[in-house]
Design an enzyme around this catalytic site. Structure first.
Site, PDB file in Angstrom:
ATOM      1  N   GLY A 121      -4.832  12.187   2.542  1.00  0.00           N
ATOM      2  CA  GLY A 121      -4.498  10.793   2.844  1.00  0.00           C
ATOM      3  C   GLY A 121      -3.200  10.305   2.236  1.00  0.00           C
ATOM      4  O   GLY A 121      -2.949   9.108   2.202  1.00  0.00           O
ATOM      5  N   TYR A 136      -9.564  -6.953  11.506  1.00  0.00           N
ATOM      6  CA  TYR A 136      -9.978  -5.676  10.902  1.00  0.00           C
ATOM      7  C   TYR A 136     -10.884  -4.924  11.901  1.00  0.00           C
ATOM      8  O   TYR A 136     -10.898  -3.703  11.944  1.00  0.00           O
ATOM      9  CB  TYR A 136     -10.671  -5.915   9.562  1.00  0.00           C
ATOM     10  CG  TYR A 136     -10.690  -4.691   8.666  1.00  0.00           C
ATOM     11  CD1 TYR A 136      -9.496  -4.099   8.242  1.00  0.00           C
ATOM     12  CD2 TYR A 136     -11.892  -4.099   8.271  1.00  0.00           C
ATOM     13  CE1 TYR A 136      -9.509  -2.967   7.436  1.00  0.00           C
ATOM     14  CE2 TYR A 136     -11.909  -2.971   7.463  1.00  0.00           C
ATOM     15  CZ  TYR A 136     -10.722  -2.416   7.049  1.00  0.00           C
ATOM     16  OH  TYR A 136     -10.725  -1.295   6.265  1.00  0.00           O
ATOM     17  N   LYS A 178     -15.853   1.451   8.461  1.00  0.00           N
ATOM     18  CA  LYS A 178     -16.091   1.435   7.006  1.00  0.00           C
ATOM     19  C   LYS A 178     -17.579   1.274   6.692  1.00  0.00           C
ATOM     20  O   LYS A 178     -18.059   1.824   5.700  1.00  0.00           O
ATOM     21  CB  LYS A 178     -15.279   0.319   6.334  1.00  0.00           C
ATOM     22  CG  LYS A 178     -13.772   0.538   6.364  1.00  0.00           C
ATOM     23  CD  LYS A 178     -13.349   1.859   5.743  1.00  0.00           C
ATOM     24  CE  LYS A 178     -11.844   1.932   5.507  1.00  0.00           C
ATOM     25  NZ  LYS A 178     -11.401   3.293   5.147  1.00  0.00           N
ATOM     26  N   ILE A 181      -4.053  -3.999  -0.159  1.00  0.00           N
ATOM     27  CA  ILE A 181      -2.776  -3.538  -0.736  1.00  0.00           C
ATOM     28  C   ILE A 181      -1.834  -3.238   0.428  1.00  0.00           C
ATOM     29  O   ILE A 181      -2.266  -2.633   1.427  1.00  0.00           O
ATOM     30  CB  ILE A 181      -2.986  -2.248  -1.563  1.00  0.00           C
ATOM     31  CG1 ILE A 181      -3.998  -2.471  -2.690  1.00  0.00           C
ATOM     32  CG2 ILE A 181      -1.657  -1.747  -2.131  1.00  0.00           C
ATOM     33  CD1 ILE A 181      -4.416  -1.193  -3.416  1.00  0.00           C
ATOM     34  N   THR A 207       0.126  -1.227   2.412  1.00  0.00           N
ATOM     35  CA  THR A 207       0.415   0.195   2.659  1.00  0.00           C
ATOM     36  C   THR A 207       0.675   0.360   4.158  1.00  0.00           C
ATOM     37  O   THR A 207       0.520  -0.594   4.921  1.00  0.00           O
ATOM     38  CB  THR A 207      -0.791   1.077   2.283  1.00  0.00           C
ATOM     39  OG1 THR A 207      -1.889   0.672   3.113  1.00  0.00           O
ATOM     40  CG2 THR A 207      -1.166   0.952   0.817  1.00  0.00           C
TER      41      THR A 207
HETATM   42  N1  LIG Z   1      -4.425  -0.755   1.848  1.00  0.00           N
HETATM   43  C1  LIG Z   1      -5.526  -1.466   1.782  1.00  0.00           C
HETATM   44  O1  LIG Z   1      -5.494  -2.704   1.760  1.00  0.00           O
HETATM   45  C2  LIG Z   1      -6.856  -0.767   1.699  1.00  0.00           C
HETATM   46  C3  LIG Z   1      -7.945  -1.460   1.156  1.00  0.00           C
HETATM   47  C4  LIG Z   1      -9.182  -0.819   1.097  1.00  0.00           C
HETATM   48  C5  LIG Z   1      -9.311   0.478   1.578  1.00  0.00           C
HETATM   49  N2  LIG Z   1      -8.225   1.111   2.100  1.00  0.00           N
HETATM   50  C6  LIG Z   1      -8.400   2.495   2.589  1.00  0.00           C
HETATM   51  O2  LIG Z   1      -7.666   3.367   1.774  1.00  0.00           O
HETATM   52  C7  LIG Z   1      -7.432   4.570   2.510  1.00  0.00           C
HETATM   53  C8  LIG Z   1      -5.967   4.951   2.366  1.00  0.00           C
HETATM   54  O3  LIG Z   1      -5.166   4.001   3.058  1.00  0.00           O
HETATM   55  P1  LIG Z   1      -3.815   3.404   2.484  1.00  0.00           P
HETATM   56  O4  LIG Z   1      -3.971   1.932   2.468  1.00  0.00           O
HETATM   57  O5  LIG Z   1      -3.411   4.132   1.264  1.00  0.00           O
HETATM   58  O6  LIG Z   1      -2.791   3.687   3.692  1.00  0.00           O
HETATM   59  P2  LIG Z   1      -1.978   5.012   4.109  1.00  0.00           P
HETATM   60  O7  LIG Z   1      -1.461   4.720   5.462  1.00  0.00           O
HETATM   61  O8  LIG Z   1      -1.006   5.351   3.070  1.00  0.00           O
HETATM   62  O9  LIG Z   1      -3.105   6.139   4.165  1.00  0.00           O
HETATM   63  C9  LIG Z   1      -3.890   6.404   5.314  1.00  0.00           C
HETATM   64  C10 LIG Z   1      -3.812   7.886   5.504  1.00  0.00           C
HETATM   65  O10 LIG Z   1      -4.672   8.312   6.566  1.00  0.00           O
HETATM   66  C11 LIG Z   1      -4.040   9.441   7.101  1.00  0.00           C
HETATM   67  N3  LIG Z   1      -4.583   9.819   8.411  1.00  0.00           N
HETATM   68  C12 LIG Z   1      -4.653   9.077   9.542  1.00  0.00           C
HETATM   69  N4  LIG Z   1      -5.153   9.830  10.536  1.00  0.00           N
HETATM   70  C13 LIG Z   1      -5.403  11.065  10.023  1.00  0.00           C
HETATM   71  C14 LIG Z   1      -5.901  12.276  10.560  1.00  0.00           C
HETATM   72  N5  LIG Z   1      -6.281  12.386  11.848  1.00  0.00           N
HETATM   73  N6  LIG Z   1      -6.012  13.352   9.727  1.00  0.00           N
HETATM   74  C15 LIG Z   1      -5.661  13.265   8.427  1.00  0.00           C
HETATM   75  N7  LIG Z   1      -5.178  12.153   7.866  1.00  0.00           N
HETATM   76  C16 LIG Z   1      -5.048  11.056   8.669  1.00  0.00           C
HETATM   77  C17 LIG Z   1      -2.582   9.034   7.193  1.00  0.00           C
HETATM   78  O11 LIG Z   1      -1.752  10.173   7.337  1.00  0.00           O
HETATM   79  C18 LIG Z   1      -2.409   8.375   5.847  1.00  0.00           C
HETATM   80  O12 LIG Z   1      -1.991   9.310   4.880  1.00  0.00           O
HETATM   81  C19 LIG Z   1      -7.883   4.283   3.946  1.00  0.00           C
HETATM   82  O13 LIG Z   1      -9.183   4.782   4.112  1.00  0.00           O
HETATM   83  C20 LIG Z   1      -7.890   2.767   3.977  1.00  0.00           C
HETATM   84  O14 LIG Z   1      -8.768   2.269   4.963  1.00  0.00           O
HETATM   85  C21 LIG Z   1      -7.004   0.534   2.154  1.00  0.00           C
END
Ligand SMILES: NC(=O)c1ccc[n+]([C@@H]2O[C@H](COP(=O)([O-])OP(=O)(O)OC[C@H]3O[C@@H](n4cnc5c(N)ncnc54)[C@H](O)[C@@H]3O)[C@@H](O)[C@H]2O)c1
Length: 257
Positions: free
Chosen positions: A13, A157, A164, A193, A195
């Protein structure tokens, strides 16, 4: 600080330096772990390789989590290079853009399928791949990343909230299944956050402001704070914790009015 020296971990990720998974990778490496990072497509390979180069002796491998073949190949690579696996972080999520800006009732069958496959089913597929590797180590720890949108409605969302909810339920079923093998499975529910993934949710900035105004800590969280919580769950410090969704959101989840 939790100690991960001598441990081998997989981080799925990392897209760029803002990724929550990258903060976790940095923290785990600082705690002494040797890491494998994956990239889902050639488009992201260079980014991931550049970041991985900042770590000591990293392994970089392809893994589109929607592909069973790539997950199997990743398992073989980890077995060959690491001889087992102590932990993995699941930070992959995706939904087609249209699903994150339209009224929820317009959610398409294909958008639903993709979101649930990449964001929730992938945890099961990766856990199955990791199982024999973790058994070699006498157990392991799995951490995924979720959001409060699983329980409450946040505008736009949409299907990601449904994914989720499935992911959090998957954490509990996997924890029950793998617990007898000393494999723990937990989720961190992070506050919002900025991202790459977050920028796909239409109107995301207004969610950030609500947390600043109303969370008990009156602020948002940053990726290093999520990483510290992840380290607790990945390390022996969290050895009795499994099937849990740990809220790392400044307390926002507890607010009513
Ligand atoms: N940013 C926020 O506000 C937040 C809050 C709570 C949870 N999250 C969760 O945290 C996790 C990481 O997200 P983030 O915010 O760091 O954003 P991010 O975009 O940096 O990370 C998401 C990742 O998912 C990967 N991905 C998507 N499709 C894929 C696939 N088919 N195979 C492999 N990898 C794949 C992307 O390459 C990316 O690296 C996610 O599950 C997101 O839902 C994010």
């Amino acid at each position: 600080m939790p100690d991960l020296s001598g441990k081998h971990g997989l981080i799925v990720g990392v897209a760029n330096k803002r990724s929550i998974s990258w903060a976790i990778a940095q923290a785990a490496a600082a705690a002494g772990a040797r890491l494998a990072l994956t990239y889902p497509s050639e488009r992201l390979e260079e980014n991931v390789r550049e970041l991985a180069a900042k770590l000591e002796n990293p392994l970089v491998a392809p893994c589109d989590v929607a592909s069973d073949e790539q997950i199997t190949e990743l398992g073989a690579t980890l077995d060959r290079e690491f001889g087992g696996l102590d932990f993995f972080v699941h930070g992959a999520a995706f939904a087609p853009a249209a699903e994150l800006s339209s009224p929820f009732v317009q959610t398409s069958r294909e958008g639903f399928r993709i979101a649930l496959d990449v964001s929730a089913y992938s945890l099961i597929a990766l856990a199955r791949g990791a199982l024999p590797l973790m058994e070699k180590k006498g157990g392991g720890s799995i951490v995924t990343l979720t959001y409060l949108g699983s329980q409450r409605v946040f505008q736009n969302y949409n299907v990601m909230g449904v994914a989720k909810a499935a992911l959090e339920s998957t954490v509990r079923y996997l924890a029950a299944d793998l617990g007898p093998k000393n494999i723990r499975v937990n989720a961190i529910s992070a506050g919002p956050i900025k991202t790459l993934a977050a920028s796909g949710v239409s109107g995301f900035s207004s969610i950030l402001q609500v947390y600043r105004d109303r969370a008990p800590l009156r602020r948002t969280v940053d990726t290093s704070e999520v990483a510290d919580a992840a380290l607790f769950l990945l390390s022996d410090a969290g050895r009795a914790v499994t099937a849990e969704v740990l809220m790392v959101d400044g307390g926002y989840h507890a607010t009513g009015m």
